[in-house]
Write a protein that holds these residues in place. Structure first.
Motif, PDB file in Angstrom:
ATOM      1  N   ARG A   1      18.929  10.194  14.030  1.00 14.24           N
ATOM      2  CA  ARG A   1      17.921  10.992  13.273  1.00 14.24           C
ATOM      3  C   ARG A   1      18.323  12.623  13.761  1.00 14.24           C
ATOM      4  NH1 ARG A   1      13.067   9.477  15.333  1.00 14.24           N
ATOM      5  NH2 ARG A   1      13.248   7.028  15.185  1.00 14.24           N
ATOM      6  N   ARG A   2      18.633  12.788  15.182  1.00 17.01           N
ATOM      7  CA  ARG A   2      18.831  14.168  15.605  1.00 17.01           C
ATOM      8  C   ARG A   2      20.107  14.658  15.107  1.00 17.01           C
ATOM      9  NH1 ARG A   2      18.783  13.628  21.412  1.00 17.01           N
ATOM     10  NH2 ARG A   2      17.534  11.688  21.479  1.00 17.01           N
ATOM     11  N   LEU A   3      21.068  13.750  14.976  1.00 14.75           N
ATOM     12  CA  LEU A   3      22.239  14.120  14.524  1.00 14.75           C
ATOM     13  C   LEU A   3      22.312  14.184  12.953  1.00 14.75           C
ATOM     14  CD1 LEU A   3      25.072  11.531  16.057  1.00 14.75           C
ATOM     15  CD2 LEU A   3      24.713  14.017  16.343  1.00 14.75           C
ATOM     16  N   GLY A   4      21.384  13.683  12.108  1.00 10.45           N
ATOM     17  CA  GLY A   4      20.971  13.882  10.886  1.00 10.45           C
ATOM     18  C   GLY A   4      20.328  15.092  10.513  1.00 10.45           C
ATOM     19  N   ASP A   5      19.405  15.495  11.492  1.00  6.12           N
ATOM     20  CA  ASP A   5      19.065  16.953  11.411  1.00  6.12           C
ATOM     21  C   ASP A   5      19.913  18.062  11.613  1.00  6.12           C
ATOM     22  OD1 ASP A   5      16.347  15.576  10.811  1.00  6.12           O
ATOM     23  OD2 ASP A   5      15.818  15.752  12.776  1.00  6.12           O
ATOM     24  N   THR A   6      21.125  17.794  12.378  1.00  4.27           N
ATOM     25  CA  THR A   6      22.035  18.898  12.736  1.00  4.27           C
ATOM     26  C   THR A   6      22.869  19.044  11.963  1.00  4.27           C
ATOM     27  OG1 THR A   6      23.130  17.445  14.121  1.00  4.27           O
ATOM     28  CG2 THR A   6      21.304  18.585  15.253  1.00  4.27           C
TER      29      THR A   6
END
Length: 92
Positions: free
Chosen positions: A81-86
């Motif tokens: 999720r964090r990678l998808g947000d960045t």
């Protein structure tokens, strides 16, 4: 003479030494078998106890592994999720 042949059958109460020895051997064999069965039952009880203990330990290890797997899955989802947000929106 006819009366002598008609005499009732009588049980001879004498026990020979061979019969006495046979009875003693039979009794000792029965006793030895019973003792052997008791020993086998004790060994079986010990084996079953060890099996139950090992099964309980294995169950606990499986539960720990399951919990660790779930924890790793949640962490992986959080990282994704964090990678998808960045990631920039133009690449998405």
């Amino acid at each position: 003479m006819a009366k002598e042949n008609m005499a009732p059958w009588r049980f001879d109460r004498r026990i020979s030494l061979a019969v006495l020895l046979q009875l003693m051997v039979l009794a000792s064999m029965i006793l030895a078998s019973w003792v052997n069965l008791q020993r086998q039952l004790d060994l079986l009880q010990h084996d079953v106890t060890m099996l139950l203990t090992n099964q309980k330990e294995s169950q606990q290890k499986l539960e720990r592994l399951s919990n660790q797997g779930l924890s790793c899955e949640y962490r992986l989802q959080a990282v994704e999720r964090r990678l998808g947000d960045t990631v920039p929106t133009t690449i998405r």
